[in-house]
Design an enzyme around this catalytic site. Sequence first.
Site, PDB file in Angstrom:
ATOM      1  N   TYR A  58     -76.956 -35.369  15.041  1.00  0.00           N
ATOM      2  CA  TYR A  58     -77.102 -36.474  16.193  1.00  0.00           C
ATOM      3  C   TYR A  58     -75.591 -37.171  14.929  1.00  0.00           C
ATOM      4  O   TYR A  58     -75.301 -37.524  13.428  1.00  0.00           O
ATOM      5  CB  TYR A  58     -77.644 -37.287  15.097  1.00  0.00           C
ATOM      6  CG  TYR A  58     -79.496 -36.550  15.500  1.00  0.00           C
ATOM      7  CD1 TYR A  58     -79.863 -36.008  16.419  1.00  0.00           C
ATOM      8  CD2 TYR A  58     -80.572 -37.239  14.768  1.00  0.00           C
ATOM      9  CE1 TYR A  58     -80.823 -35.486  17.573  1.00  0.00           C
ATOM     10  CE2 TYR A  58     -81.911 -36.987  15.281  1.00  0.00           C
ATOM     11  CZ  TYR A  58     -82.340 -36.019  16.630  1.00  0.00           C
ATOM     12  OH  TYR A  58     -83.442 -35.546  17.109  1.00  0.00           O
ATOM     13  N   ASN A 157     -88.266 -27.780  20.906  1.00  0.00           N
ATOM     14  CA  ASN A 157     -87.304 -27.314  21.906  1.00  0.00           C
ATOM     15  C   ASN A 157     -88.018 -25.612  22.251  1.00  0.00           C
ATOM     16  O   ASN A 157     -87.077 -24.718  22.778  1.00  0.00           O
ATOM     17  CB  ASN A 157     -86.030 -27.777  22.016  1.00  0.00           C
ATOM     18  CG  ASN A 157     -86.320 -29.414  22.076  1.00  0.00           C
ATOM     19  OD1 ASN A 157     -86.736 -29.869  22.407  1.00  0.00           O
ATOM     20  ND2 ASN A 157     -84.944 -29.711  20.519  1.00  0.00           N
ATOM     21  N   GLN A 176     -91.929 -29.899  16.914  1.00  0.00           N
ATOM     22  CA  GLN A 176     -91.379 -30.957  17.278  1.00  0.00           C
ATOM     23  C   GLN A 176     -91.166 -31.104  18.717  1.00  0.00           C
ATOM     24  O   GLN A 176     -90.394 -30.205  19.540  1.00  0.00           O
ATOM     25  CB  GLN A 176     -90.131 -31.596  16.504  1.00  0.00           C
ATOM     26  CG  GLN A 176     -89.961 -33.035  16.881  1.00  0.00           C
ATOM     27  CD  GLN A 176     -88.762 -33.607  15.672  1.00  0.00           C
ATOM     28  OE1 GLN A 176     -88.086 -34.508  16.482  1.00  0.00           O
ATOM     29  NE2 GLN A 176     -89.228 -33.580  14.749  1.00  0.00           N
ATOM     30  N   PRO A 206     -91.910 -40.677  21.524  1.00  0.00           N
ATOM     31  CA  PRO A 206     -93.638 -41.412  21.471  1.00  0.00           C
ATOM     32  C   PRO A 206     -93.362 -42.396  21.821  1.00  0.00           C
ATOM     33  O   PRO A 206     -94.650 -42.394  22.403  1.00  0.00           O
ATOM     34  CB  PRO A 206     -93.323 -41.338  19.688  1.00  0.00           C
ATOM     35  CG  PRO A 206     -92.378 -41.689  18.864  1.00  0.00           C
ATOM     36  CD  PRO A 206     -91.248 -40.881  19.575  1.00  0.00           C
ATOM     37  N   LEU A 207     -92.123 -42.959  22.423  1.00  0.00           N
ATOM     38  CA  LEU A 207     -92.312 -44.564  23.311  1.00  0.00           C
ATOM     39  C   LEU A 207     -91.337 -44.250  24.058  1.00  0.00           C
ATOM     40  O   LEU A 207     -91.045 -45.505  24.628  1.00  0.00           O
ATOM     41  CB  LEU A 207     -91.739 -45.625  22.260  1.00  0.00           C
ATOM     42  CG  LEU A 207     -92.418 -45.779  20.588  1.00  0.00           C
ATOM     43  CD1 LEU A 207     -91.378 -47.065  20.091  1.00  0.00           C
ATOM     44  CD2 LEU A 207     -93.606 -46.091  21.569  1.00  0.00           C
ATOM     45  N   LYS A 215     -90.408 -53.917  27.086  1.00  0.00           N
ATOM     46  CA  LYS A 215     -88.642 -54.182  27.553  1.00  0.00           C
ATOM     47  C   LYS A 215     -88.398 -54.713  28.859  1.00  0.00           C
ATOM     48  O   LYS A 215     -87.526 -55.385  29.311  1.00  0.00           O
ATOM     49  CB  LYS A 215     -88.452 -55.076  26.768  1.00  0.00           C
ATOM     50  CG  LYS A 215     -88.439 -55.243  24.958  1.00  0.00           C
ATOM     51  CD  LYS A 215     -88.114 -55.228  23.346  1.00  0.00           C
ATOM     52  CE  LYS A 215     -88.122 -55.928  22.435  1.00  0.00           C
ATOM     53  NZ  LYS A 215     -87.043 -55.666  21.573  1.00  0.00           N
TER      54      LYS A 215
END
Length: 312
Positions: A58, A157, A176, A206-207, A215
């Site tokens: 990241y 993954n 994960q 998760p979203l 939105k």
Amino acid sequence: MIYQKLRGTDLKVSEIGLGTNAVGGHNLFTDLNEADGIEMVDAALQLGITFIDTADIYGKGRSEELIGDVLKRHNRTDVVVATKGARRWFEDGSVVVDNTPEYMRTALERSLQRLKTDYIDLYYLHFPDLKTPLVEAIGELTKFKQEGKIKAIGISNVSLSQLKEANVHGDISVLQSPYNLLDRSAEEELLPYTRENNISFIPYGPLAYGLLGGKYTEEFKLTEGDWRKGQPLFEQEAFKKNLKIVSRLKEMAEEKETTVTNLSLAWLLSQEGIDAVIPGGKRKDQVILNSLTSDVTFAQNELDLIEDIVKG
């Protein structure tokens, strides 16, 4: 805030964690404001969110550096820090996956330096390189654990067969993998295996990478450079279908006097084997909203209604 113990570990985490790929993740998102990201992590810790998830890739180390700066202002033992290694980057901008024990050790040492800590609570093998036997890569991580440099081993993954290979000696504590109301493929093989083998399943996305934030409209377009381009959930026809599902979930959330964000996260936490979620964000207000998820509970008829909505 509710706290759970990750399976097979001594790590107690807030069931609402924080994913930080947008904290310094300039290689993943455009126009990131680092000050906003730092404020968000600080706010999370002040709200009692103790589970912070990052990765060395990241921002090619930048996310870890920023989180390390925040950790210095808090009691380190109060925070469960998860990071990941295996993606190796070079000055020409190229990135390769490398699971060799030699590189994994190099990656860990660099993460420790950037995070400004002498141990990492949960360390993941981020991706399999399809060359190095997973038992060798995980074997090196067990050495890190013996040396006190990490407290628990995770993997991300992977397919079921890869997970079984990695866990042949029972060393994996956390998996994960993608899982959310719009992508439930984990229920087919991975989640049953983790339940049976005392492994915590931590969903990423998760979203649904923003879709379950409620939105987006049909006019929404991903910008160039956004890592979500190519994600099946955002392909034109799938995107339209998903927006209709989200619209119905929003109606249900409003009836429960909550938001579709909190409803979606709470649904995940209601699933057996899901001990924590790590929604991401870019701003303080998002983490404040996410922290309200623990207030949302479901009766069985409400869970049945969610099933009906998602299955159309």
